[in-house]
Design an enzyme around this catalytic site. Structure first.
Site, PDB file in Angstrom:
ATOM      1  N   ASP A 133       0.819  -1.205   0.000  1.00 19.79           N
ATOM      2  CA  ASP A 133       0.000   0.000   0.000  1.00 19.79           C
ATOM      3  C   ASP A 133       0.861   1.267   0.000  1.00 19.79           C
ATOM      4  O   ASP A 133       1.921   1.299   0.620  1.00 19.79           O
ATOM      5  CB  ASP A 133      -0.873  -0.025   1.258  1.00 19.79           C
ATOM      6  CG  ASP A 133      -1.932   1.045   1.225  1.00 19.79           C
ATOM      7  OD1 ASP A 133      -2.908   0.852   0.483  1.00 19.79           O
ATOM      8  OD2 ASP A 133      -1.773   2.068   1.905  1.00 19.79           O
ATOM      9  N   ASP A 167      -5.406   7.274  -0.545  1.00 19.89           N
ATOM     10  CA  ASP A 167      -6.564   6.620  -1.160  1.00 19.89           C
ATOM     11  C   ASP A 167      -7.586   7.674  -1.558  1.00 19.89           C
ATOM     12  O   ASP A 167      -7.525   8.811  -1.097  1.00 19.89           O
ATOM     13  CB  ASP A 167      -7.269   5.679  -0.166  1.00 19.89           C
ATOM     14  CG  ASP A 167      -6.305   4.749   0.529  1.00 19.89           C
ATOM     15  OD1 ASP A 167      -5.694   3.930  -0.160  1.00 19.89           O
ATOM     16  OD2 ASP A 167      -6.151   4.867   1.762  1.00 19.89           O
ATOM     17  N   LYS A 224      -8.320  10.376   1.101  1.00 24.22           N
ATOM     18  CA  LYS A 224      -8.157   9.750   2.411  1.00 24.22           C
ATOM     19  C   LYS A 224      -6.653   9.633   2.696  1.00 24.22           C
ATOM     20  O   LYS A 224      -5.892   9.233   1.823  1.00 24.22           O
ATOM     21  CB  LYS A 224      -8.806   8.357   2.400  1.00 24.22           C
ATOM     22  CG  LYS A 224      -8.662   7.598   3.698  1.00 24.22           C
ATOM     23  CD  LYS A 224      -9.573   6.377   3.722  1.00 24.22           C
ATOM     24  CE  LYS A 224      -9.292   5.513   4.937  1.00 24.22           C
ATOM     25  NZ  LYS A 224      -8.093   4.674   4.738  1.00 24.22           N
TER      26      LYS A 224
END
Ligand SMILES: [Mg+2]
Length: 222
Positions: free
Chosen positions: A123, A127, A139
């Site tokens: 990741d 986001d 986000k």
């Protein structure tokens, strides 16, 4: 060269690879479709995933973290694009037994690598949360800036992450697939049982993102 493909319904493991080059957070999934331009995975509500939990000492200070079993809470269709550094998710929530489309999610991440049991990625913090009506919000923008400032990412990498998310948002602006709404009523095959993490999921060596040295700084993520 053609890589081996999965078949619809195959059980695979999606692993996030840590800075220590070890498997971290992981999800069992079923393959929905595996093509040149798309790998679609389904992670159902109730699938038992591995997520990080902080471990504290007797004074309440964080000392380490460990992977624990956490059930996934929403049916999630994860659309991954070979060579691309984001994925687009669709999710559905259960409302008193009724399946309701919950929206989309743009996840910036390492381009995935295939493994014998599934795919590896990791990741990249930022986001975009997208409602069914396509209104959206960032986000974890603050966390991305903080990680660039703290040396978790090299300084330019935060800009690259942001540019990736903006590229994915162009798909939304054009209302192209999957933001054309064509998957909002998508259903998994009724015969699919909930997938489980394949035995040995954490022993198979990690595959590494070739660009990691130009992206990640020396500081470990908090
Ligand atoms: Mg993310």
């Amino acid at each position: 060269m053609t890589e081996a493909r999965w078949q619809p319904g195959d059980e695979v493991v999606l692993r996030y690879i840590t800075r220590q080059e070890r498997p971290g957070m992981s999800w069992p999934a079923r393959v929905v479709e595996d093509r040149d331009d798309l790998l679609a995975l389904f992670i159902p509500n109730g699938a038992v995933t591995k997520q990080w939990r902080g471990v504290r000492d007797s004074m309440g200070q964080p000392v380490t973290r460990e992977l624990v079993d956490i059930p996934w809470r929403r049916d999630t269709l994860r659309l991954m694009y070979p060579g691309e550094d984001y994925s687009i998710w669709l999710s559905w929530r259960d409302e008193d037994g009724e399946r309701v489309f919950h929206g989309y999610y743009i996840n910036v991440e390492e381009p995935f690598r295939r493994t014998p049991i599934g795919v590896d990625t990791n990741d990249h913090t930022l986001d975009v949360v997208v409602q069914p009506d396509l209104s959206w919000v960032w986000k974890d923008e603050d966390q991305l800036a903080e990680r660039a400032a703290n040396g978790v990412y090299v300084p330019d990498f935060a800009k690259r992450v942001r540019a990736t998310a903006e590229r994915a948002l162009e798909i939304l602006e054009r209302r192209d697939h999957p933001f054309d709404g064509s998957l909002a009523e998508w259903m998994p095959d009724a015969g699919w049982a909930i997938p489980r993490l394949i035995e040995g999921w954490n022993e198979l060596p990690a595959t590494l993102w070739p660009d990691r040295r130009s992206a990640y700084g020396d500081a470990p993520p908090a």
